[in-house]
Design an enzyme around this catalytic site. Structure first.
Site, PDB file in Angstrom:
ATOM      1  N   SER A 140       0.750  -1.197   0.062  1.00 21.92           N
ATOM      2  CA  SER A 140       0.032   0.072   0.001  1.00 21.92           C
ATOM      3  C   SER A 140       0.773   1.234  -0.099  1.00 21.92           C
ATOM      4  CB  SER A 140      -1.051  -0.018   1.622  1.00 21.92           C
ATOM      5  OG  SER A 140      -1.436   1.288   1.484  1.00 21.92           O
ATOM      6  N   TYR A 153      -1.644  -0.688  10.524  1.00 23.92           N
ATOM      7  CA  TYR A 153      -1.740  -1.057   8.977  1.00 23.92           C
ATOM      8  C   TYR A 153      -0.395  -0.790   8.563  1.00 23.92           C
ATOM      9  CZ  TYR A 153      -3.327  -1.205   4.332  1.00 23.92           C
ATOM     10  OH  TYR A 153      -3.533  -1.334   2.921  1.00 23.92           O
TER      11      TYR A 153
END
Length: 274
Positions: A140, A153
């Site tokens: 990401s 995350y």
């Protein structure tokens, strides 16, 4: 690389980016195992995929090293080799870090990081022995940039980026490729999941990355296949994400100040939702 006749395993293939990768691979002629914890979702994606390739579903828990190893072995038993592994399964937890429990930390590390490790541990030795293959890890922009309220995350995705780039330098001598994918917000169900407290993932991802609309997962999937075919180590997309990443590398203190301001604005918006 051409994809016709290639064997592939896609984790997290029952929705989002994984489902888009399945569609793109089958459309390009690959034979794909659609692996997901949700067998019904994997079955639906496999049935809907169309093209010269093929797809079949498989229930898979990526937090189990034994299950991942069995999935890889099943592909080899069917096709004689594993050409492509897409470590794509992932979850998100968003909110104030002090609200996270140790169990939630374990959960996101188990899926986002250990899930990738399990895939690499099962497939990489096999690919080394084959003298070919390609591992694709979905990370990401959160693996390249860091902002609060998404700390767990960000930690896992930074680890995936580091693992991928390190492994790529090691794997090249064996004829094995490694690509790590770092998109900004993608239009998948994950944007609306994993909220702790009043956190709003969709609002956070879109405003944090300065985009009005998330990236179409099918567009991303084709970009991923193009990057793998070109043996690129890192895919950062779209263009706005590449610009943001460049600014972060050139002016890290400026980006950190902006991140602090962004977190403050998000807290204000969350308070307004109360």
């Amino acid at each position: 690389m051409t994809y016709a006749g290639r064997s592939a395993l896609v984790t997290g293939g029952g929705s989002g980016i994984g489902a888009a990768l399945v569609r793109a691979l089958v459309g390009a002629g690959a034979h794909v195992v659609v692996a997901d914890l949700d067998l019904e979702a994997a079955t639906s994606v496999a049935s809907a995929a169309s093209g010269p390739g093929s797809a079949r579903p498989l229930r898979l828990d990526v937090t189990s090293a034994a299950d991942v190893r069995s999935a890889v072995e099943a592909v080899v038993a069917e096709h004689g080799r594993l050409d492509l592994l897409f470590n794509n399964a992932g979850i998100v937890l968003g909110g104030e870090t002090q609200l996270l429990t140790v169990e939630q930390w374990d959960q996101i590390i188990d899926v986002n990081l250990r899930g990738v490790v399990h895939g690499v541990a099962a497939a990489y030795p096999l690919m080394v022995e084959q003298g070919s293959g390609h591992i694709v890890n979905t990370a990401s922009m959160g693996g390249l940039m860091a902002a609060g309220l998404l700390t767990s995350y960000v930690a896992t995705k930074h680890a995936v980026v580091g693992l991928s780039l390190a492994l790529r330098s090691e794997a090249a001598a064996h004829g094995v490729g490694v690509t790590v994918v770092c998109p900004s917000a993608v239009d998948t169900p994950i944007l609306d999941k994993g909220a702790i407290g009043r956190f709003s993932g969709r609002d956070y991802f879109l405003k944090g990355q300065g985009v009005r609309r998330p990236l179409d997962p099918d567009v991303l999937a084709q970009q991923v296949l193009d990057a793998v075919a070109a043996n690129r180590g890192l895919l950062v997309t779209p263009r706005t994400a590449r610009v943001t990443w460049l600014i972060g590398r050139l002016a890290p203190r400026f980006v950190q100040r902006m991140s602090i301001r962004f977190v403050a604005k998000q807290r204000s918006l969350q308070a307004a939702r109360a």
